[in-house]
Design a protein around this motif. Structure first.
Motif, PDB file in Angstrom:
ATOM      1  N   PRO A  88       0.515  -1.272  -0.427  1.00 51.02           N
ATOM      2  CA  PRO A  88       0.039  -0.041  -0.166  1.00 51.02           C
ATOM      3  C   PRO A  88       0.962   1.020  -0.281  1.00 51.02           C
ATOM      4  CG  PRO A  88       0.145  -1.144   2.414  1.00 51.02           C
ATOM      5  CD  PRO A  88       0.849  -1.896   1.066  1.00 51.02           C
ATOM      6  N   THR A  89      -0.042   2.369  -0.166  1.00 53.72           N
ATOM      7  CA  THR A  89       0.689   4.093  -0.360  1.00 53.72           C
ATOM      8  C   THR A  89       1.328   3.657   1.184  1.00 53.72           C
ATOM      9  OG1 THR A  89      -0.886   4.808   0.481  1.00 53.72           O
ATOM     10  CG2 THR A  89       0.416   4.844  -2.099  1.00 53.72           C
ATOM     11  N   ASP A  93      -8.922   2.810   1.458  1.00 53.42           N
ATOM     12  CA  ASP A  93      -8.710   1.927   1.673  1.00 53.42           C
ATOM     13  C   ASP A  93      -7.897   0.957   1.287  1.00 53.42           C
ATOM     14  OD1 ASP A  93     -11.613   2.869   2.316  1.00 53.42           O
ATOM     15  OD2 ASP A  93     -12.579   2.242   0.760  1.00 53.42           O
ATOM     16  N   ASP A  94      -7.690  -0.373   1.396  1.00 58.85           N
ATOM     17  CA  ASP A  94      -7.014  -1.547   1.660  1.00 58.85           C
ATOM     18  C   ASP A  94      -7.601  -2.640  -0.270  1.00 58.85           C
ATOM     19  OD1 ASP A  94      -5.136  -2.055   3.345  1.00 58.85           O
ATOM     20  OD2 ASP A  94      -5.504  -3.253   4.758  1.00 58.85           O
ATOM     21  N   SER A 104       1.574 -10.948   3.035  1.00 58.60           N
ATOM     22  CA  SER A 104       1.371 -10.708   4.375  1.00 58.60           C
ATOM     23  C   SER A 104       0.677 -11.885   5.254  1.00 58.60           C
ATOM     24  CB  SER A 104       0.267  -9.542   4.621  1.00 58.60           C
ATOM     25  OG  SER A 104       0.615  -8.312   3.914  1.00 58.60           O
ATOM     26  N   VAL A 105       1.363 -11.838   6.434  1.00 59.71           N
ATOM     27  CA  VAL A 105       1.001 -12.934   7.776  1.00 59.71           C
ATOM     28  C   VAL A 105      -0.067 -11.376   8.484  1.00 59.71           C
ATOM     29  CG1 VAL A 105       1.165 -14.148   9.311  1.00 59.71           C
ATOM     30  CG2 VAL A 105       2.743 -14.267   7.065  1.00 59.71           C
ATOM     31  N   CYS A 106      -1.457 -11.593   8.123  1.00 58.09           N
ATOM     32  CA  CYS A 106      -2.538 -11.155   8.915  1.00 58.09           C
ATOM     33  C   CYS A 106      -3.096 -11.400  10.118  1.00 58.09           C
ATOM     34  CB  CYS A 106      -3.142 -10.453   8.102  1.00 58.09           C
ATOM     35  SG  CYS A 106      -2.761  -9.527   6.537  1.00 58.09           S
ATOM     36  N   TRP A 107      -3.111 -10.553  11.478  1.00 56.53           N
ATOM     37  CA  TRP A 107      -4.763 -11.075  12.810  1.00 56.53           C
ATOM     38  C   TRP A 107      -5.273 -10.632  11.948  1.00 56.53           C
ATOM     39  CZ3 TRP A 107      -3.316 -14.058  16.401  1.00 56.53           C
ATOM     40  CH2 TRP A 107      -4.686 -14.130  17.593  1.00 56.53           C
ATOM     41  N   PHE A 142      -3.276  -5.383   4.827  1.00 59.55           N
ATOM     42  CA  PHE A 142      -2.359  -5.190   5.154  1.00 59.55           C
ATOM     43  C   PHE A 142      -2.762  -4.412   6.530  1.00 59.55           C
ATOM     44  CE2 PHE A 142      -1.217  -4.761   0.609  1.00 59.55           C
ATOM     45  CZ  PHE A 142      -0.152  -4.587   0.514  1.00 59.55           C
ATOM     46  N   ARG A 143      -3.487  -3.453   6.974  1.00 62.66           N
ATOM     47  CA  ARG A 143      -3.243  -2.490   8.365  1.00 62.66           C
ATOM     48  C   ARG A 143      -3.377  -4.068   9.714  1.00 62.66           C
ATOM     49  NH1 ARG A 143      -7.081  -0.050   5.288  1.00 62.66           N
ATOM     50  NH2 ARG A 143      -6.950   2.553   5.463  1.00 62.66           N
TER      51      ARG A 143
END
Length: 646
Positions: free
Chosen positions: A418-419, A425-426, A459-462, A467-468
């Protein structure tokens, strides 16, 4: 009763309201009666020079007596609006500015009066009607100087219109916009006005349409300023007690000497307050608690997690709010027994309430609104990534000790990062997976995700594939790296492709670009395949060229460089100079040395010290005892050498 934010609601309690008939024109200090109308400033000279040609559906007109405003000790300003022209603020007595909003924010025209001097000599001009003035330019702005005023505009046509309007030879803004004139005339005798019309200026969270908003300010003394805040709505029936209460709530964030008073005249609501400038200055000088710090190594066996306050003046606990995961946290827990909070204090949350990417925000409500400081707990975890570009598969292995709930862990594939700042928004991921569902993840647990192309970001995400919410990210790289070598004297560039193994790859998959265009020489010129260590050379590559090697149909970057000379520098043993000890020889006239000292940095033009080339063995006189270091700049923009004191 509507549920407004705590400070906003407090601002509305006890407010005196007069929901009855009021005069359509009121003195801006009528609530306190401390200023004689005969002392009110005149703005005719300014208003006469606002031309009708700047009229717009959405605009703001600001008119101010700066000399009067300077009698008040405000925390900020006021400042004159002088645009690109270097005008001393103190020489400006009054000003009027029109800003057009809508799709773009533009300063359409500004009129200044006072003892104002513009730098340089103006060019004598006349309007079509023969009105003489001196014309100046600065950047993209133009100015007209007459005996009575200085006019600044973005466009020459507007400038001419303003001069003509001042002489009565062109239509004026207030004559062409009756609504704007009505708004300006709603309050008399003020030292400054801000009038806004159009859809851009609707009061927040109000289900009614405003046709204009006015703020009128009058200086009562060094520490007190009266302010009328007026909103005229298109329909008087929309003016209810609830609406008035909501408007009053806007003043909860302002330090005032007493409670606001409110008058309603049909569709016009006027709220009058006296700003307490001493309290505003105190609030502005107060350092709110912030810079939350948590130790990197969390002990999950502890009942409480300590969070240290990194800076801040003593602040009452009742003015502070802690949010954990966007929800207000139990005050009896987090305050940790403190009555006030300041730098060095610690607050706590229960360890059981901590999870990955847990946001913690401390907010201080004060006269200016609020100040917040945030941190994120457990926002990064160690994962190891192994990518197979031929199989387009990425293996992800967990390499940390914190037990993770596999039901909450996602893998998300995006085409790019992302920027900066994660604005907007993602982007939607191109693929997602939850390979650890039903498990508690431990170090060594791994999974493989397919269809990952070179250049993709995994990405490993929760909690969700966003991305956030990422705990770790990895960009899938195309095979190989590139080593660049630049010969400054010959302006030639060598690019060497290095592969991870002995496998030869398609030469046409790699392309060397110079400033976005294919270079004259490519790896595919010599053979169909390329092996590790193969070098190509390109001539006539200027300093600062954008050089990159890309791979595949999608031009995924393998490596990049910005060619420039390099010089090795070192302080001499006696500490009296910086010496050229290796690297390129460069024309001294193209070089500048910036010396870092305890005070201001010092710039040295090497052409004043050295004739011809700056080459090995040459020195730049510098006192090392008063210097932290030196940076060598080529052609004003390329940092090509450094020297640091021990």
């Amino acid at each position: 009763m509507p549920q407004y934010p705590r400070r906003t609601l407090l601002g509305g309690i006890g407010t005196t309201m007069a929901l009855g008939l009021a005069g359509t024109t009121a003195s801006s200090t009528a609530a306190n009666g401390t200023r004689d109308s005969a002392d009110a400033p005149s703005f005719d000279t300014l208003l006469d020079r606002l031309p009708a040609s700047v009229a717009a559906d959405q605009l703001t007109m600001s008119v101010m007596d700066l000399e009067r405003r300077r009698e008040a000790n405000e925390p900020y300003g006021p400042n004159a609006t002088t645009g690109a022209f270097e005008i001393d603020d103190e020489t400006v007595a009054k000003q009027a500015t029109v800003y057009a909003t809508g799709d773009e924010f533009t300063q359409s025209v500004t009129v200044l009066t006072g003892e104002i001097d513009l730098d340089g000599d103006g060019e004598s001009r006349e309007t079509d009607d023969g009105i003489a003035y001196d014309r100046y330019e600065a950047g993209e702005q133009v100015a007209a100087v007459t005996d009575e005023a200085v006019v600044i505009a973005q466009e020459a046509a507007v400038l001419s219109d303003a001069v003509a309007a001042g002489a009565g030879d062109a239509d004026r803004l207030l004559d062409s916009m009756p609504l704007l004139a009505e708004a300006f005339d709603s309050y008399e005798d003020a030292d400054g006005y801000s009038v806004s019309v159009g859809d851009d200026f609707q009061p927040p969270e109000i289900d009614a349409t405003a046709e204009y908003v006015v703020r009128a300010m009058t200086v009562l003394g060094p520490d007190t300023m009266a302010m009328d805040f007026g909103v005229s709505f298109t329909d008087a029936d929309d003016v209810t007690d609830e609406l008035v209460e909501r408007l009053e709530g806007e003043f909860a964030y302002m330090a005032t000497t007493n409670e606001p008073t409110t008058e309603v005249d049909g569709s016009l609501v006027t709220i009058t307050v006296e700003r307490d400038l001493a309290a505003e200055r105190a609030a502005q000088e107060h350092d709110s608690p912030g810079a939350l710090h948590v130790a990197r190594d969390l002990d999950l066996d502890d009942d409480l997690l300590e969070i240290e306050i990194g800076h801040g003046d003593p602040t009452p606990i009742e003015d502070l709010t802690l949010e954990v995961g966007d929800e207000e946290y139990d005050r009896d827990v987090w305050t940790n027994g403190h009555g006030t909070l300041e730098e060095g204090d610690t607050i706590v949350i229960e360890t059981d309430d901590v999870e990955p990417n847990c946001s913690v925000t401390l907010t201080h409500d004060h006269e200016y609104g609020s100040s917040s400081s945030s941190t994120t707990l457990l926002s990064h975890f160690r994962f190891e990534f192994a990518y197979d570009p031929d199989a387009t598969e990425l293996t992800v292995e967990y390499a940390d000790e914190f037990p993770l709930d596999g039901d909450e862990v996602w893998l998300a594939v995006h085409e790019d990062r992302p920027t900066y700042g994660f604005r907007g928004d993602d982007a939607e991921p191109t693929a997602t997976a939850q390979p650890w569902t039903g498990t508690t993840m431990e170090s060594g647990d791994d999974a493989t995700i397919a269809d990952v192309d070179p250049g993709d970001v995994v990405s490993v995400c929760w909690g969700e594939p966003s991305f956030r919410e990422s705990l770790s990210t990895h960009r899938a790289q195309p095979p190989g790296t590139v080593v660049f070598e630049y010969d400054y004297e010959e302006q030639s560039l060598a690019a060497t492709l290095e592969l991870d193994d002995d496998t030869e790859r398609s030469a046409s998959a790699y392309e060397l670009l110079i400033d976005g265009e294919p270079a004259d020489t490519q790896w595919a010129d010599a053979a169909d395949t390329v092996a590790s260590g193969t070098t190509i050379e390109v001539d006539a590559v200027p300093v600062g060229a954008d050089v990159e090697v890309v791979w595949g149909e999608d031009d995924v970057r393998v490596g990049s460089a910005y060619p420039q000379p390099t010089i090795d520098l070192a302080f001499t043993d006696d500490g009296t100079a910086v010496e050229h000890v290796g690297g390129d020889s460069v024309d001294a006239s193209a070089l500048e040395a910036r010396v870092w000292t305890e005070g201001d940095n010092v710039e040295i033009d090497l052409a004043d010290e050295i004739d011809g080339d700056f080459e090995k063995g040459d020195t730049i006189p510098v006192d090392a005892s008063a210097t932290h270091g030196l940076s060598l700049i080529y052609e004003g923009q390329y940092h090509i050498g450094y020297a640091h004191t021990a």
